[in-house]
Design a protein around this motif. Structure first.
Motif, mmCIF file in Angstrom:
data_model
loop_
_atom_site.group_PDB
_atom_site.id
_atom_site.type_symbol
_atom_site.label_atom_id
_atom_site.label_comp_id
_atom_site.label_asym_id
_atom_site.label_seq_id
_atom_site.Cartn_x
_atom_site.Cartn_y
_atom_site.Cartn_z
ATOM 1 N N LYS A 127 25.217 -56.697 27.232
ATOM 2 C CA LYS A 127 24.493 -57.086 28.438
ATOM 3 C C LYS A 127 24.047 -55.855 29.233
ATOM 4 C CE LYS A 127 25.032 -60.435 32.069
ATOM 5 N NZ LYS A 127 25.992 -61.077 32.920
ATOM 6 N N ARG A 128 24.939 -54.882 29.319
ATOM 7 C CA ARG A 128 24.550 -53.681 30.080
ATOM 8 C C ARG A 128 23.513 -52.839 29.336
ATOM 9 N NH1 ARG A 128 29.628 -50.714 32.705
ATOM 10 N NH2 ARG A 128 28.140 -48.990 32.739
ATOM 11 N N MET A 129 23.530 -52.917 28.024
ATOM 12 C CA MET A 129 22.553 -52.142 27.248
ATOM 13 C C MET A 129 21.161 -52.789 27.292
ATOM 14 S SD MET A 129 24.781 -51.415 23.790
ATOM 15 C CE MET A 129 23.463 -50.629 22.868
ATOM 16 N N ALA A 130 21.152 -54.123 27.366
ATOM 17 C CA ALA A 130 19.923 -54.886 27.100
ATOM 18 C C ALA A 130 18.678 -54.393 27.845
ATOM 19 C CB ALA A 130 20.164 -56.371 27.377
ATOM 20 N N PRO A 131 18.734 -54.156 29.176
ATOM 21 C CA PRO A 131 17.482 -53.787 29.868
ATOM 22 C C PRO A 131 16.923 -52.440 29.408
ATOM 23 C CG PRO A 131 19.297 -54.176 31.434
ATOM 24 C CD PRO A 131 19.878 -54.225 30.077
ATOM 25 N N GLU A 141 12.791 -52.735 29.277
ATOM 26 C CA GLU A 141 12.337 -52.665 30.672
ATOM 27 C C GLU A 141 12.521 -51.265 31.258
ATOM 28 O OE1 GLU A 141 14.769 -55.905 32.213
ATOM 29 O OE2 GLU A 141 14.214 -56.812 30.299
ATOM 30 N N SER A 142 13.760 -50.761 31.177
ATOM 31 C CA SER A 142 14.051 -49.408 31.693
ATOM 32 C C SER A 142 14.171 -48.474 30.503
ATOM 33 C CB SER A 142 15.383 -49.413 32.434
ATOM 34 O OG SER A 142 15.262 -50.058 33.630
ATOM 35 N N PHE A 143 13.054 -48.167 29.904
ATOM 36 C CA PHE A 143 13.110 -47.539 28.577
ATOM 37 C C PHE A 143 12.841 -46.031 28.591
ATOM 38 C CE2 PHE A 143 8.667 -46.697 28.433
ATOM 39 C CZ PHE A 143 8.141 -47.620 29.317
ATOM 40 N N TRP A 191 13.153 -40.231 35.516
ATOM 41 C CA TRP A 191 14.271 -39.962 36.426
ATOM 42 C C TRP A 191 15.327 -41.061 36.334
ATOM 43 C CZ3 TRP A 191 10.448 -39.274 41.098
ATOM 44 C CH2 TRP A 191 9.689 -38.090 40.902
ATOM 45 N N LYS A 192 14.827 -42.312 36.241
ATOM 46 C CA LYS A 192 15.787 -43.430 36.175
ATOM 47 C C LYS A 192 16.629 -43.349 34.890
ATOM 48 C CE LYS A 192 13.816 -46.988 39.068
ATOM 49 N NZ LYS A 192 12.829 -48.073 39.086
ATOM 50 N N ALA A 193 15.944 -43.001 33.811
ATOM 51 C CA ALA A 193 16.675 -42.885 32.538
ATOM 52 C C ALA A 193 17.697 -41.754 32.629
ATOM 53 C CB ALA A 193 15.689 -42.640 31.396
ATOM 54 N N ALA A 194 17.291 -40.642 33.255
ATOM 55 C CA ALA A 194 18.213 -39.504 33.389
ATOM 56 C C ALA A 194 19.425 -39.900 34.231
ATOM 57 C CB ALA A 194 17.487 -38.321 34.024
ATOM 58 N N GLU A 195 19.160 -40.709 35.262
ATOM 59 C CA GLU A 195 20.264 -41.147 36.118
ATOM 60 C C GLU A 195 21.240 -42.026 35.323
ATOM 61 O OE1 GLU A 195 18.816 -42.923 39.774
ATOM 62 O OE2 GLU A 195 20.766 -43.887 40.024
ATOM 63 N N ALA A 196 20.674 -42.875 34.457
ATOM 64 C CA ALA A 196 21.533 -43.745 33.639
ATOM 65 C C ALA A 196 22.401 -42.897 32.698
ATOM 66 C CB ALA A 196 20.669 -44.720 32.841
ATOM 67 N N VAL A 197 21.824 -41.834 32.146
ATOM 68 C CA VAL A 197 22.607 -40.964 31.256
ATOM 69 C C VAL A 197 23.700 -40.247 32.057
ATOM 70 C CG1 VAL A 197 22.533 -38.917 29.759
ATOM 71 C CG2 VAL A 197 20.750 -40.660 29.566
ATOM 72 N N GLN A 198 23.347 -39.790 33.252
ATOM 73 C CA GLN A 198 24.336 -39.117 34.112
ATOM 74 C C GLN A 198 25.520 -40.028 34.395
ATOM 75 O OE1 GLN A 198 24.959 -36.200 35.465
ATOM 76 N NE2 GLN A 198 23.242 -35.264 34.372
ATOM 77 N N GLY A 216 25.806 -48.091 26.380
ATOM 78 C CA GLY A 216 26.741 -48.925 25.621
ATOM 79 C C GLY A 216 28.111 -48.263 25.521
ATOM 80 N N MET A 217 28.106 -46.981 25.255
ATOM 81 C CA MET A 217 29.396 -46.273 25.153
ATOM 82 C C MET A 217 30.106 -46.266 26.508
ATOM 83 S SD MET A 217 30.471 -42.993 23.188
ATOM 84 C CE MET A 217 32.137 -42.342 23.370
#
Ligand SMILES: Cc1ncc(COP(=O)(O)O)c(C=O)c1O
Length: 395
Positions: free
Chosen positions: A23-27, A31-33, A45-52, A252-253
């Motif tokens: 579920k957390r991976m899905a978007p 959408e947030s790709f 920037w949003k993707a970088a924030e998700a990785v952070q 996911g991790m």
């Protein structure tokens, strides 16, 4: 956890992805790709924030800081990056690497490759009959010529949980770098203080109900400059692992480790250990010889039951139980000819004893009914073999 007809008892090989993780991976697939390295726009920037945030979760699991986490494709790559990375920048007076004899094949093979490529000496630390490191042998072998020692926290075949703080204390006396493969440990034990003991730690997503294809290497901040990367390119991840960081897999991790870091993780370990013990008891209560390979008690992976059925052939038992029960023999089949498990040999088992051993491993979705049914199936199979009907149907 069962397929339609299959009881899954091979959680140490891989785990299904938890639905909360999915579920957390899905978007992040559609959408947030964004590419986390696209620094000119908000999508990046949003993707970088998700990785952070994902780095922070993984770091939190180990008691580390987010900038000490490098995402890899799995623990195999993390182990290779740790050992090759260190060896390629090693000072000329530190050209020895020590590994335990029961390491995962990816550590043993990487160490051998370093030996062949750069003239390093690789030495093997023996273990006792339960798989515990011979600490005296370790202490005797170390001196100022040793670059690094690699010892896993939890063994993938017999479940032995090493005394990591004691090992770390022995190595600290000589300023030797300590790499710890914690691929199995992340689920099996509380690893919240592991970064206080090891300089480098490998993790794998798919052993902890996260996706396959993602892992991480913790590298203590001041050790990072001693690592030469395996993969060169755009200099991502602090130059230590180039390539676009796979955002959905990192999330996911992170989602997977967020679950095991809660009280739920500790409670789950207790429940799985109870189920594993019930399974072993049922088999040992039968009239067939069932011995335990590896340690008993708290210093064993809670889901691991590596059992030996002397006089029986493990591959025949499991083969005849398909498709009803998924478990594994320790045998490796690299060249088409099955070889006995190096771990079982290292704890003193003969080839025949190794051939009669099966690793059952239970986990998050194991039910009590499955435990009973798995034990029943194995006992039926032993019975059928004794009666001279090894290939007969199991009911
Ligand atoms: C202890 C240990 N190290 C490393 C690995 C390799 O992990 P991955 O599949 O993530 O490369 C495994 C997987 O079996 C393992 O159990």
């Amino acid at each position: 956890m069962s397929g339609k007809n299959t009881i899954y008892a091979d959680y140490q090989a891989t785990t299904p992805v938890d639905r909360r993780v999915l579920k957390r991976m899905a978007p992040h697939w559609h959408e947030s790709f964004g590419n986390p390295h696209s620094s000119d726009h908000v999508v990046g920037w949003k993707a970088a924030e998700a990785v952070q945030k994902s780095m922070a979760s993984v770091a939190g699991l180990l008691g580390a800081d987010p900038d000490e986490i490098i995402f890899t494709s799995g623990a195999t790559e993390a182990n290779n990056l740790a050992l090759f990375g260190l060896a390629r920048r090693a000072p000329t007076n530190r050209q020895r690497i020590l590994v335990s004899v029961t390491e995962h094949k990816c550590v043993l093979a990487a160490a051998r490759a370093i030996e062949a490529w750069k003239g390093f000496t690789v030495e093997y630390i023996p273990v006792d009959h339960e798989g515990f490191i011979d600490l005296a042998a370790l202490a005797n072998r170390i001196d100022d010529t040793v670059l690094a020692v690699s010892i896993m926290a939890v063994n993938n075949e017999v479940g032995t949980i090493q005394d990591i703080p004691r090992i770390a204390a022995i190595l600290a006396r000589r300023d030797i770098l300590f790499h710890c493969d914690a691929a199995q440990a992340a689920y099996a034990m509380d690893v919240s203080e592991l970064a206080a003991h090891a300089d480098l730690i490998s993790l794998s997503g798919h052993k902890v109900y996260g996706p396959q294809g993602i892992g991480a290497l913790y590298i203590r901040r001041d050790v990072q400059e001693s690592i030469e990367p395996l993969i060169y390119g755009g200099g991502q991840q602090n130059g230590l692992r180039s390539g676009t960081t796979p955002v959905p897999l990192c999330i996911g991790m992170a989602a997977a480790v967020d679950i095991i870091r809660t009280d739920e993780g500790a409670e789950e370990r207790r429940r799985v250990a109870r189920q594993r013990d019930a399974f072993v008891e049922m088999l040992q209560g039968s009239r067939y010889p069932v011995a335990i390979n590896g340690p008993t008690g708290d210093r064993r992976h809670p889901g691991n039951a590596n059992l030996r059925f002397d006089g029986f052939v493990a591959q025949d038992i499991l083969g005849a139980l398909q498709p009803r029960l998924a478990a594994s023999t320790g045998a490796a089949c690299t060249s088409g000819i099955p070889e006995p498990s190096h771990v079982l040999r290292a704890i003193g088992l003969s080839v025949e004893q190794g051939d009669s051993s099966i690793r059952f491993s239970f986990g998050r979705f194991t039910t009590d009914e499955e435990i009973h049914e798995a034990a029943r199936l194995v006992i039926k199979r032993l019975e059928a073999t004794i009666k001279g009907n090894p290939d007969g149907p199991v009911i």
